[in-house]
Scaffold this active site. Structure first.
Site, PDB file in Angstrom:
ATOM      1  N   ASN A  18      13.523 -10.852   3.157  1.00  0.00           N
ATOM      2  CA  ASN A  18      12.479 -10.243   2.332  1.00  0.00           C
ATOM      3  C   ASN A  18      12.909  -8.808   2.077  1.00  0.00           C
ATOM      4  OD1 ASN A  18      10.214  -9.155   1.146  1.00  0.00           O
ATOM      5  ND2 ASN A  18       8.779  -9.882   2.696  1.00  0.00           N
ATOM      6  N   ARG A  85      12.657 -14.172  -0.578  1.00  0.00           N
ATOM      7  CA  ARG A  85      11.354 -13.974  -1.198  1.00  0.00           C
ATOM      8  C   ARG A  85      11.550 -13.206  -2.497  1.00  0.00           C
ATOM      9  NH1 ARG A  85       7.095  -9.299  -0.469  1.00  0.00           N
ATOM     10  NH2 ARG A  85       5.303 -10.228  -1.492  1.00  0.00           N
ATOM     11  N   HIS A 174       0.964 -13.777  -3.340  1.00  0.00           N
ATOM     12  CA  HIS A 174       0.771 -14.287  -1.971  1.00  0.00           C
ATOM     13  C   HIS A 174       0.889 -15.816  -1.937  1.00  0.00           C
ATOM     14  CE1 HIS A 174      -1.930 -10.538  -1.080  1.00  0.00           C
ATOM     15  NE2 HIS A 174      -0.649 -10.262  -0.836  1.00  0.00           N
ATOM     16  N   GLY A 206      -3.090  -5.882   1.217  1.00  0.00           N
ATOM     17  CA  GLY A 206      -3.267  -6.569  -0.051  1.00  0.00           C
ATOM     18  C   GLY A 206      -4.112  -7.797   0.228  1.00  0.00           C
ATOM     19  N   ARG A 235      -5.947  -0.764  -3.323  1.00  0.00           N
ATOM     20  CA  ARG A 235      -6.114  -1.221  -4.704  1.00  0.00           C
ATOM     21  C   ARG A 235      -7.584  -1.493  -4.997  1.00  0.00           C
ATOM     22  NH1 ARG A 235      -1.746  -5.575  -3.640  1.00  0.00           N
ATOM     23  NH2 ARG A 235       0.205  -4.416  -3.829  1.00  0.00           N
ATOM     24  N   ASP A 276      -7.582   1.142   7.009  1.00  0.00           N
ATOM     25  CA  ASP A 276      -7.441   0.324   8.212  1.00  0.00           C
ATOM     26  C   ASP A 276      -8.831  -0.160   8.620  1.00  0.00           C
ATOM     27  OD1 ASP A 276      -7.260  -0.571  10.924  1.00  0.00           O
ATOM     28  OD2 ASP A 276      -5.420   0.589  11.181  1.00  0.00           O
ATOM     29  N   MET A 277      -9.030  -1.483   8.563  1.00  0.00           N
ATOM     30  CA  MET A 277     -10.359  -2.023   8.854  1.00  0.00           C
ATOM     31  C   MET A 277     -10.809  -1.715  10.278  1.00  0.00           C
ATOM     32  SD  MET A 277     -12.880  -3.504   7.365  1.00  0.00           S
ATOM     33  CE  MET A 277     -12.225  -4.288   5.863  1.00  0.00           C
ATOM     34  N   GLY A 324      -3.693 -10.056   8.196  1.00  0.00           N
ATOM     35  CA  GLY A 324      -4.103  -9.107   9.226  1.00  0.00           C
ATOM     36  C   GLY A 324      -5.586  -8.977   9.446  1.00  0.00           C
ATOM     37  N   ASN A 328      -7.915 -11.149  12.301  1.00  0.00           N
ATOM     38  CA  ASN A 328      -8.299 -10.300  13.440  1.00  0.00           C
ATOM     39  C   ASN A 328      -9.685  -9.686  13.374  1.00  0.00           C
ATOM     40  OD1 ASN A 328      -5.714 -10.289  15.025  1.00  0.00           O
ATOM     41  ND2 ASN A 328      -4.921  -9.523  13.075  1.00  0.00           N
ATOM     42  N   GLU A 378       4.594 -16.848   6.263  1.00  0.00           N
ATOM     43  CA  GLU A 378       5.281 -16.900   4.977  1.00  0.00           C
ATOM     44  C   GLU A 378       6.776 -17.144   5.136  1.00  0.00           C
ATOM     45  OE1 GLU A 378       3.527 -14.032   1.926  1.00  0.00           O
ATOM     46  OE2 GLU A 378       2.808 -13.167   3.812  1.00  0.00           O
TER      47      GLU A 378
END
Length: 392
Positions: A18, A85, A174, A206, A235, A276-277, A324, A328, A378
Site C-alpha cells: 500500500n 492497493r 474503501h 475516513g 472531511r 480523535d473520537m 477504528g 472500538n 483490507e
C-alpha cells in the site's frame, strides 16, 4: 514483465503493498488453503523527508531488506504475486487486474480522479515491477467493489454530456474493506453472502457506508471522491454544493482554499478542534458543548444513512461496524442505532460494551437485524483477490 505471466512457480505467498505519498505499508501473507496467515508486516515512513529514504525505490528496497532479514526475501520461490492497493479504477477497472504496461498507463490516466492517491500507488507499482520483473503483480482497486451500483444510484442529476465528458459519477471507496466485511458478516451468521443483505459502516478517520444486497454493492456514501457522505475526521461529508459558490463569491476563497477547508479542516476537526473520537468522548464527559455537538452531528448523519440504506435494501439482515471508530467506540455504535427498534434494530448494551479483536454480535438476542462488530482486513482481501487471479 511481459504482462502475460501468471503464478507458475507454485508459490503460495502474496506480498501486499500500500504505497502512499510518504509511506509504504506492507504485509506478507501465506495463502495456501485460504489461510491468510500473516508472515510479516511493517511500514516505511517519511519517504523523501529523511536522507536514508529519499524515494519509493529506497523504501521498497528497505521492505525487501526487512523481509530478507526474516528469511522471507523477495527472491523466494514461494512468492506467488505482489498485490497493490490502487485507490481509483474509474469505470474501466472493476475487478483485480494483472498489471501490464498498458494497465499502468490506464491508471495514470485516472490520476485526475484521485490526484492525491493514484500517483503514489503508481510509483509503488513501478518500483516493485523493477525489483521483480518476472513476478505477477496485481492491482486491486478501492472502487471495484462498488462498480455494481446501478446507474440510478451512481449517476448525479447533472447534464449527462458534461458528466460523461469528465467522468462525474459515484465511484465509492474503501471497497476492499466493504467487500471483506460484508462476507465476514455473512460467515458470522453462518450464511452465504448471497443470502444476506448488509449495511456496512466503515468508520475511521475516513468513513463510508454501503448497502450490500446478497453480496453485491448497490449503493455507497462516498462519491466521485472520498469527500461525499458521512461526517469524517477532517472531511465535511454531504453539504449543499452551493456552499462552495458562496465561499468563493462572498468569502473570497480560492478553489484550492475551499478544497483544503472541506477535506482537511472540516468534519469533527472543524466542528470541535479534535478528530480523535476518544478525545471527543473525554471532552463530552467533562461537559464540553462543542465536542457534544460534533458527536451529535456525526451520529445524526450516520443514522440518516442507516435509514436510507434500510429503504434501499428493503430487507436488512445485518449491520456491521468496522474500522477504528466502528470497532472500538461502543458509544458511537449505541448512539447510531438507538431508538430503531421499530426497524428490528436493537443493540444489547452489555454485548456492545465488551471489547474484542474478533467478529462478534452486539445485537439484542432475538433481534430481527443482526448487529455486528467485524474487524476489517483490507490487506487480506487484497491478497485473497490477487492470489485468486494468479493461481487460476
Amino acid at each position: 514483465m511481459n504482462g502475460n505471466s501468471r503464478g507458475g512457480s507454485g508459490g503460495t505467498r502474496v506480498l501486499v503493498l500500500n504505497s502512499g505519498s510518504s509511506s509504504v505499508k506492507y504485509q506478507l501473507l501465506e495463502m495456501a488453503g485460504g489461510a491468510g496467515d500473516r508472515l510479516a508486516s511493517g511500514i516505511v515512513e517519511r519517504i523523501g523527508e529523511v536522507p536514508e529514504i529519499p524515494d519509493h525505490s529506497a523504501a521498497l528496497k528497505q521492505v525487501a531488506d526487512e523481509l530478507a532479514a526474516q528469511g522471507l526475501g523477495l527472491d523466494s520461490p514461494e512468492l506467488a504475486a505482489v498485490g497493490h492497493r490502487v485507490v481509483h479504477g474509474g469505470t474501466r477497472f472493476t475487478e483485480p487486474t494483472l498489471i501490464t504496461d498498458e494497465v499502468v498507463a490506464a491508471i495514470e490516466r485516472l490520476v485526475p480522479l484521485a490526484p492525491l492517491h493514484n500517483p503514489a500507488n503508481i510509483t509503488g507499482i513501478k518500483v516493485a515491477r523493477a525489483l521483480r520483473p518476472d513476478l505477477p503483480q496485481v492491482a486491486v482497486f478501492d472502487t471495484a467493489f462498488h462498480a455494481t451500483i446501478p446507474d440510478y444510484a451512481a449517476r448525479y442529476a447533472i447534464d449527462t454530456a458534461t458528466a460523461d465528458a469528465h467522468g462525474v459519477r459515484r465511484y465509492g471507496f474503501h471497497g476492499t474493506s466493504h467487500a471483506y466485511v460484508s462476507r465476514a458478516t455473512a460467515r458470522l451468521l453462518g450464511k452465504e453472502p448471497a443470502e444476506v443483505n448488509t449495511i456496512v459502516l466503515h468508520l475511521g478517520n475516513g468513513a463510508s457506508a454501503s448497502a450490500v444486497e446478497g453480496g453485491v454493492c448497490v449503493d455507497t456514501s462516498m462519491g466521485l471522491t472520498p469527500l461525499e457522505g458521512l461526517v469524517m475526521g477532517t472531511r465535511s461529508g454531504d453539504l449543499d454544493p452551493a456552499v462552495i459558490f458562496h465561499l468563493s463569491r462572498v468569502g473570497g476563497m480560492t478553489t484550492d482554499e475551499i478544497d483544503t477547508l472541506l477535506n482537511k479542516r472540516s468534519g469533527l476537526l472543524g466542528l470541535c478542534g479534535d478528530n480523535d473520537m476518544r478525545e471527543i468522548g473525554r471532552r463530552m464527559d467533562e461537559g464540553d458543548t462543542a465536542a457534544q455537538l460534533a458527536f451529535d452531528i456525526y451520529i445524526h448523519r450516520l443514522r440518516k444513512y442507516v435509514g436510507a440504506y434500510t429503504a434501499v435494501l428493503g430487507r436488512v439482515d445485518a449491520i456491521a461496524f468496522t474500522a477504528g471508530v466502528g470497532e472500538n467506540s461502543a458509544a458511537v455504535r449505541q448512539a447510531a442505532l438507538r431508538g430503531l427498534g421499530s426497524l428490528g434494530i436493537e443493540v444489547d448494551a452489555v454485548r456492545n460494551a465488551v471489547r474484542g479483536s474478533s467478529a462478534r454480535l452486539i445485537s439484542a438476542p432475538g433481534g430481527r437485524v443482526a448487529v455486528a462488530v467485524v474487524p476489517t482486513d483490507e490487506e487480506l482481501e487484497i491478497a485473497t483477490e490477487a492470489y485468486a487471479l494468479v493461481s487460476t
